[in-house]
Design a protein around this motif. Sequence first.
Motif, PDB file in Angstrom:
ATOM      1  N   ALA A 266      -9.709 -74.273  16.999  1.00 44.05           N
ATOM      2  CA  ALA A 266      -8.701 -73.217  17.160  1.00 44.05           C
ATOM      3  C   ALA A 266      -7.432 -73.782  17.802  1.00 44.05           C
ATOM      4  CB  ALA A 266      -9.257 -72.070  17.995  1.00 44.05           C
ATOM      5  N   GLN A 267      -7.583 -74.670  18.783  1.00 49.36           N
ATOM      6  CA  GLN A 267      -6.417 -75.282  19.423  1.00 49.36           C
ATOM      7  C   GLN A 267      -5.637 -76.137  18.426  1.00 49.36           C
ATOM      8  OE1 GLN A 267      -9.005 -76.645  22.910  1.00 49.36           O
ATOM      9  NE2 GLN A 267      -6.978 -76.589  23.819  1.00 49.36           N
ATOM     10  N   ILE A 268      -6.340 -76.876  17.601  1.00 52.23           N
ATOM     11  CA  ILE A 268      -5.666 -77.719  16.603  1.00 52.23           C
ATOM     12  C   ILE A 268      -4.974 -76.849  15.562  1.00 52.23           C
ATOM     13  CG2 ILE A 268      -6.031 -79.405  14.747  1.00 52.23           C
ATOM     14  CD1 ILE A 268      -8.307 -80.578  16.585  1.00 52.23           C
ATOM     15  N   LYS A 269      -5.658 -75.840  15.064  1.00 49.53           N
ATOM     16  CA  LYS A 269      -5.050 -74.953  14.069  1.00 49.53           C
ATOM     17  C   LYS A 269      -3.806 -74.267  14.626  1.00 49.53           C
ATOM     18  CE  LYS A 269      -8.897 -73.781  11.018  1.00 49.53           C
ATOM     19  NZ  LYS A 269      -9.732 -72.692  10.501  1.00 49.53           N
ATOM     20  N   ALA A 270      -3.860 -73.834  15.870  1.00 50.52           N
ATOM     21  CA  ALA A 270      -2.706 -73.177  16.482  1.00 50.52           C
ATOM     22  C   ALA A 270      -1.533 -74.132  16.623  1.00 50.52           C
ATOM     23  CB  ALA A 270      -3.100 -72.604  17.850  1.00 50.52           C
ATOM     24  N   ALA A 271      -1.820 -75.417  16.792  1.00 51.80           N
ATOM     25  CA  ALA A 271      -0.772 -76.421  16.987  1.00 51.80           C
ATOM     26  C   ALA A 271      -0.227 -77.009  15.686  1.00 51.80           C
ATOM     27  CB  ALA A 271      -1.294 -77.535  17.883  1.00 51.80           C
ATOM     28  N   LEU A 272      -0.907 -76.764  14.567  1.00 55.72           N
ATOM     29  CA  LEU A 272      -0.432 -77.300  13.279  1.00 55.72           C
ATOM     30  C   LEU A 272       0.911 -76.644  12.942  1.00 55.72           C
ATOM     31  CD1 LEU A 272      -3.608 -77.449  11.031  1.00 55.72           C
ATOM     32  CD2 LEU A 272      -2.137 -79.374  11.658  1.00 55.72           C
ATOM     33  N   GLU A 273       1.888 -77.463  12.627  1.00 58.23           N
ATOM     34  CA  GLU A 273       3.222 -76.929  12.294  1.00 58.23           C
ATOM     35  C   GLU A 273       3.472 -77.000  10.820  1.00 58.23           C
ATOM     36  OE1 GLU A 273       5.795 -79.296  14.719  1.00 58.23           O
ATOM     37  OE2 GLU A 273       4.943 -78.498  16.542  1.00 58.23           O
TER      38      GLU A 273
END
Length: 140
Positions: free
Chosen positions: A133-140
């Motif tokens: 979830a942290q990685i998905k939220a940070a994907l730009e």
Amino acid sequence: MSHPECMYCTDDGRLDKLMIEIGPLSVSTLYLFKEQTYRGRVLVALNTHEREMFHLSDEVRNQLMNDVARAARAVDKAFKPGKINYGAYGDTMPHVHFHIVPKYEGGEQWGTTFVMNPAQVYLSDEEYAEVIAQIKAALE
């Protein structure tokens, strides 16, 4: 063409033992490495079976490198490592893929090459879901 020796091309469970799919990128797929000694470690695997970077067209190679940069940027944003290491090997798994390995000052192998599978840190299903979830939220 089928590539039964390739865990990225064959749905035989080998990939699931090592990684969790995060999702598709432009020409690749982003995976979370289950072994999390290096918190936030991910892998970007090309969606088509190619053995070498120089086999890719300029367009696909550029898109792949954009995918790698996008994934690394997300890991950096989510986990704030001191440095990100990249690994593009393939001696035993000849499919174009990149390991994106966040390194932390004072942490495992800081100042040296990362260990491919240190087999030290595995998470609970809930913890994997949180990292993803942290990685998905940070994907730009």
